[in-house]
Design an enzyme around this catalytic site. Structure first.
Site: not given
Length: 209
Positions: A35, A72, A101, A182
């Site tokens: 990402s 992801g 990830n 985030d």
């Protein structure tokens, strides 16, 4: 005498053509990332990879960058997709930006390292140059895991003899103006900053071919 002279001319011509390969031949770099490179939360046309593509189109039209990143994505997913990406795009270099990830999910680090090694092995067996990105994660899983995670990338790069590119998020992650809510993903404002960091490094890899 004439044959000897002709031979010298041919040899010189070959040497000159080899020395200017990057200047007059189209070469491509494929970004295989997650990402952070795919542009989570922003348009694909606004990613740092797209920023570099626009710069190269204007100033280095023989260079091409291809974004094969997926939000992801893990090292296992990248390994599973690699062969088809090679066949489709025929890149000269692959820049691997994967592992974040795996780390955030606490995956087994031996498996992550094995996946990275296998990707590099596949690319080298097909005479495709490889560069690996450093990746860092927050210390949520403890300092020991975080340190071992970071060391994987250095170990793979050293053992495989490939360039290790400093983690570009290091330059933006601590600046709230460049981060999404985030605290993990770079925002729109960060994309040109990352492009400025990465463009000369990736261009140097292509121009060295």
């Amino acid at each position: 005498m004439f044959k000897k002279f002709l031979y010298i001319i041919v040899v010189i011509g070959l040497a000159v053509s080899c020395s200017v390969r990057a200047a007059d031949t189209n070469v491509s770099l494929l970004v295989l990332g997650d990402s952070l490179s795919a542009g989570y939360g922003i348009a694909e046309a606004d990613t740092w990879v797209a920023e570099i593509d626009r710069t190269w189109s204007l100033h280095h039209p023989n260079l091409r960058i291809i974004n094969a990143s997926i939000s992801g994505e893990t090292t296992q997913g990248g390994l599973a997709r690699l062969e088809s990406l090679i066949d489709r795009h025929q890149p000269d270099i692959v820049f691997i930006e994967l592992g974040g990830n795996d780390g955030l999910r606490g995956f087994n680090l031996d498996t992550m390292e094995s996946n990275l090694r296998e990707m590099v092995t596949i690319l080298q067996s097909r005479n495709i140059q490889v560069a690996l990105s450093e990746v860092e994660i927050p210390p949520n899983l403890g300092r020991r895991y975080t340190r071992m995670f970071r060391d994987v990338f250095h170990t793979v790069a050293d053992d495989k003899g490939i360039p290790l590119i400093p983690f570009f998020m290091r330059e933006v992650a601590l600046n709230a103006e460049y981060m999404q809510a985030d605290g993990i993903h770079p925002n729109l404002a960060a994309q040109p900053v990352i492009a400025d960091i990465m463009e000369p490094q990736l261009r140097a890899l292509l121009e060295a071919l």
